[in-house]
Design an enzyme around this catalytic site. Structure first.
Site, PDB file in Angstrom:
ATOM      1  N   PHE A 149       0.808  -0.977  -0.070  1.00  0.00           N
ATOM      2  CA  PHE A 149      -0.060  -0.039   0.015  1.00  0.00           C
ATOM      3  C   PHE A 149       0.837   1.103   0.022  1.00  0.00           C
ATOM      4  O   PHE A 149       0.428   2.369  -0.324  1.00  0.00           O
ATOM      5  CB  PHE A 149      -0.903  -0.024   1.184  1.00  0.00           C
ATOM      6  CG  PHE A 149      -0.021   0.391   2.438  1.00  0.00           C
ATOM      7  CD1 PHE A 149      -0.077   1.687   2.877  1.00  0.00           C
ATOM      8  CD2 PHE A 149       0.286  -0.735   3.222  1.00  0.00           C
ATOM      9  CE1 PHE A 149       0.644   1.878   4.212  1.00  0.00           C
ATOM     10  CE2 PHE A 149       1.060  -0.668   4.547  1.00  0.00           C
ATOM     11  CZ  PHE A 149       1.362   0.823   5.049  1.00  0.00           C
ATOM     12  N   LYS A 173      -1.181  -7.628  -8.814  1.00  0.00           N
ATOM     13  CA  LYS A 173      -1.986  -7.649  -7.562  1.00  0.00           C
ATOM     14  C   LYS A 173      -1.646  -6.561  -6.636  1.00  0.00           C
ATOM     15  O   LYS A 173      -0.867  -6.687  -5.816  1.00  0.00           O
ATOM     16  CB  LYS A 173      -1.982  -8.916  -6.917  1.00  0.00           C
ATOM     17  CG  LYS A 173      -3.276  -9.587  -6.233  1.00  0.00           C
ATOM     18  CD  LYS A 173      -3.896  -8.567  -5.048  1.00  0.00           C
ATOM     19  CE  LYS A 173      -2.814  -8.544  -3.852  1.00  0.00           C
ATOM     20  NZ  LYS A 173      -3.327  -7.736  -2.800  1.00  0.00           N
ATOM     21  N   GLU A 176      -5.168  -3.666  -1.468  1.00  0.00           N
ATOM     22  CA  GLU A 176      -6.652  -3.455  -1.728  1.00  0.00           C
ATOM     23  C   GLU A 176      -7.063  -2.282  -1.018  1.00  0.00           C
ATOM     24  O   GLU A 176      -8.075  -1.702  -0.786  1.00  0.00           O
ATOM     25  CB  GLU A 176      -7.224  -4.707  -1.235  1.00  0.00           C
ATOM     26  CG  GLU A 176      -7.000  -5.146   0.238  1.00  0.00           C
ATOM     27  CD  GLU A 176      -5.894  -5.899   0.586  1.00  0.00           C
ATOM     28  OE1 GLU A 176      -5.751  -6.653   1.613  1.00  0.00           O
ATOM     29  OE2 GLU A 176      -5.001  -6.081  -0.359  1.00  0.00           O
ATOM     30  N   ARG A 177      -5.746  -1.716  -0.304  1.00  0.00           N
ATOM     31  CA  ARG A 177      -5.969  -0.433   0.622  1.00  0.00           C
ATOM     32  C   ARG A 177      -5.975   0.780  -0.355  1.00  0.00           C
ATOM     33  O   ARG A 177      -6.754   1.844  -0.264  1.00  0.00           O
ATOM     34  CB  ARG A 177      -5.130  -0.430   1.628  1.00  0.00           C
ATOM     35  CG  ARG A 177      -5.127  -1.368   2.539  1.00  0.00           C
ATOM     36  CD  ARG A 177      -4.153  -1.204   3.634  1.00  0.00           C
ATOM     37  NE  ARG A 177      -4.017  -2.128   4.572  1.00  0.00           N
ATOM     38  CZ  ARG A 177      -2.921  -2.142   5.675  1.00  0.00           C
ATOM     39  NH1 ARG A 177      -2.121  -1.479   5.763  1.00  0.00           N
ATOM     40  NH2 ARG A 177      -2.921  -3.486   6.452  1.00  0.00           N
ATOM     41  N   CYS A 281       9.606   1.527   3.288  1.00  0.00           N
ATOM     42  CA  CYS A 281      10.634   0.547   3.400  1.00  0.00           C
ATOM     43  C   CYS A 281      12.036   0.892   3.647  1.00  0.00           C
ATOM     44  O   CYS A 281      12.854   0.455   4.150  1.00  0.00           O
ATOM     45  CB  CYS A 281      10.577  -0.519   2.523  1.00  0.00           C
ATOM     46  SG  CYS A 281      11.025  -0.077   0.809  1.00  0.00           S
ATOM     47  N   GLU A 382       9.577  -3.622  12.950  1.00  0.00           N
ATOM     48  CA  GLU A 382       9.171  -2.782  12.087  1.00  0.00           C
ATOM     49  C   GLU A 382       7.809  -1.758  12.378  1.00  0.00           C
ATOM     50  O   GLU A 382       6.985  -2.367  11.989  1.00  0.00           O
ATOM     51  CB  GLU A 382       9.346  -3.328  10.735  1.00  0.00           C
ATOM     52  CG  GLU A 382       9.533  -2.187   9.496  1.00  0.00           C
ATOM     53  CD  GLU A 382       9.122  -2.832   8.192  1.00  0.00           C
ATOM     54  OE1 GLU A 382       9.486  -2.156   7.239  1.00  0.00           O
ATOM     55  OE2 GLU A 382       8.831  -4.085   8.010  1.00  0.00           O
TER      56      GLU A 382
END
Length: 498
Positions: A149, A173, A176-177, A281, A382
């Site tokens: 996301f 893919k 979905e957020r 990240c 994290e």
């Protein structure tokens, strides 16, 4: 309520599944749309479409592919604002940050535009008497990207421009957020002249991911996300013979030496820790103060963190927006509290931040946690939020040992005016991407992106030369053409079929 559909074979499609998931506006805390979640049959349909499209696209000339890439580049460039608005409304990051994300993705597209040069092979003349040897690279087939996301445009662009330029077809893919940006990207690919079925989007959850990983028709899978899921995806996809590049989590350190320009370091630490609400990240989540740098850097960073303007991503005055979901907010707030309970000092506490007019939004303010030790949860986890932990050591050697003892090896940085210290650092740390007075050392697109240790599963990094290698396989040809003698009298008659 708007429903976001899949993109298969060059058009939106609802698929067969009735399942949906909510899509939130993180600034308001309200649901703004819903996204369809694909079933296995929906994924199989996308995969079959991509497999059919591969037969022609893999044979397209390098000239044709590069023309499509150049056209796609111009279309994305002309739609940066529209893409940024979609990202901001579904992810929450401020518009300028969202536009910057699109720009970094464009750099990979520009790299892929050079595919005629990137796919040049090798040739060796006369390896034996009258024998020549040469090599070239061919596409794999249908490849998949499973993306997170936090960068709904840039991270997929680490994958699909290079894969498509190499002659593969692609099934994305996305998270979905924040799924809407991927649908606009699909439209732009079509407008650029990409044949239908070469780029497909299926939205979903674990069911759709597993369908991609288990399909024998998917030749390779690329993933960016958390380490546990990256490890699982690597194992599952490898079991079916796929190539896999699975990028996992990170705990990125920035070492601050006493000889550094502390004002410069503090400015960049704040931007690296709190930009995009820390949902990167490559965010700096741990500052390691060496020796006498400790008190001074904590004081400077705390003052700057408290001054960060937090608000809706649509507000031009905002420097930081909300986190992506209420669950993410609750987790971040919980880890901050645990840090205090375990003995750390909160010099800036963002847990109670409220933004006027957006009281239901998923906001967490910039937080600075001092006197953190490696045993504390606030360091081990994290956090993926706007939290900067400060650890203290006596020497640069101790700082290197601290970095190397961490399970992750994604990115790290050092702030110093000493070339000797910087060189010892860059050679000593077991980390894939290193910054020297650069807090977020994301490589340019013509280099490859990837970490070490639990930050990467698989042997190839994304984009750059390793990306081209990942999405292709080599053929080596050894050829001899024996001399042939044909004797025939010349004829002046008109040739016939006989």
């Amino acid at each position: 309520m708007k429903t976001i559909e899949h993109w298969i074979g060059g058009k939106p499609t609802s698929g067969t599944s009735e399942r949906t998931a909510p899509v939130w506006n993180p600034a308001t805390g309200q649901q703004q749309s819903e996204v369809r979640l694909a079933s296995k049959s929906d994924v199989d349909g996308a995969r079959a479409t991509a497999r059919t499209a591969f037969e022609q696209w893999s044979q397209a000339s390098l000239s044709q592919r590069s023309k499509v890439l150049f056209a796609f580049r111009e279309l994305v460039n002309n739609n940066i604002e529209a893409l940024a608005e979609l990202i901001t409304d579904e992810h929450g990051k401020v518009l300028s940050d969202a536009a910057g994300e699109v720009q970094r993705g464009l750099e990979v597209v520009e790299f892929a535009c050079g595919i005629p040069h990137l796919l040049k092979g090798d040739y060796s003349d006369q390896v034996s008497t009258n024998v020549d040897s040469y090599s070239f690279r061919e596409p794999l087939g249908v490849v998949a990207g499973i993306t997170p996301f936090n960068f709904p445009v840039m991270v997929p662009m680490w994958m699909h421009p290079v894969a498509i330029a190499c002659g593969n077809t692609f099934v994305l893919k996305p998270s979905e957020r924040d799924p809407s940006a991927s649908m606009l990207i699909a439209e732009l690919w079509q407008r650029a002249g990409l044949p239908d079925g070469v780029f497909n989007v299926v939205h979903g959850d674990k069911e759709s991911v597993d369908a991609l990983l288990d399909s024998p028709d998917v030749a390779a899978a690329s993933f960016v996300g958390s380490t546990p899921i990256a490890r699982s995806i690597h194992e599952r996809a490898s079991a079916t013979g796929k190539r896999v590049q699975a990028l996992g989590g990170a705990k990125n350190h920035a070492i601050v030496l006493p000889d550094a320009d502390l004002e410069f370091a503090a400015n960049h630490l704040v931007a690296a820790a709190f930009g995009s609400a820390g949902e990167r990240c490559m965010a700096i989540s741990a500052a390691v103060a060496v020796g006498s740098a400790g008190d001074a850097i904590v004081e400077a960073v705390s003052a700057k963190a408290a001054a960060v303007k937090v608000g809706s991503g649509r507000d031009a005055a905002s420097e930081m927006g909300p986190v992506v979901s209420r669950a993410a907010k609750d987790r971040i707030v919980g880890l901050i509290g645990t840090g205090a309970e375990q003995g750390a000092t909160l010099t800036v506490d963002g847990r109670e931040l409220t933004v006027n007019g957006f009281e239901e939004g998923f906001f967490v303010g910039p937080t600075v946690v001092d006197k953190v030790t490696p045993e504390m949860d606030v360091y081990r986890e994290e956090i993926f939020g706007p939290v900067l932990s400060v650890l203290r050591v006596d020497t640069v050697e101790a700082a290197i040992e601290l970095v190397n003892a961490n399970q992750y090896g994604n990115g790290t940085a050092i702030f110093t005016s000493s070339g000797d210290a910087a060189r010892r650092f860059q050679r000593g740390v077991k980390v894939g991407m290193i910054g020297i007075n650069v807090p977020i050392p994301v490589p340019m697109a013509y280099y490859s992106f990837g970490g070490w240790k639990d930050s990467l599963f698989g042997d190839k990094h994304v984009h750059g030369p390793e990306g081209v290698s990942f999405y292709t396989r080599a053929k080596v040809v050894t050829a001899r053409w024996p001399e042939q003698h044909h004797t025939a009298d010349a004829s002046y008659h008109f040739p016939t079929a006989t």
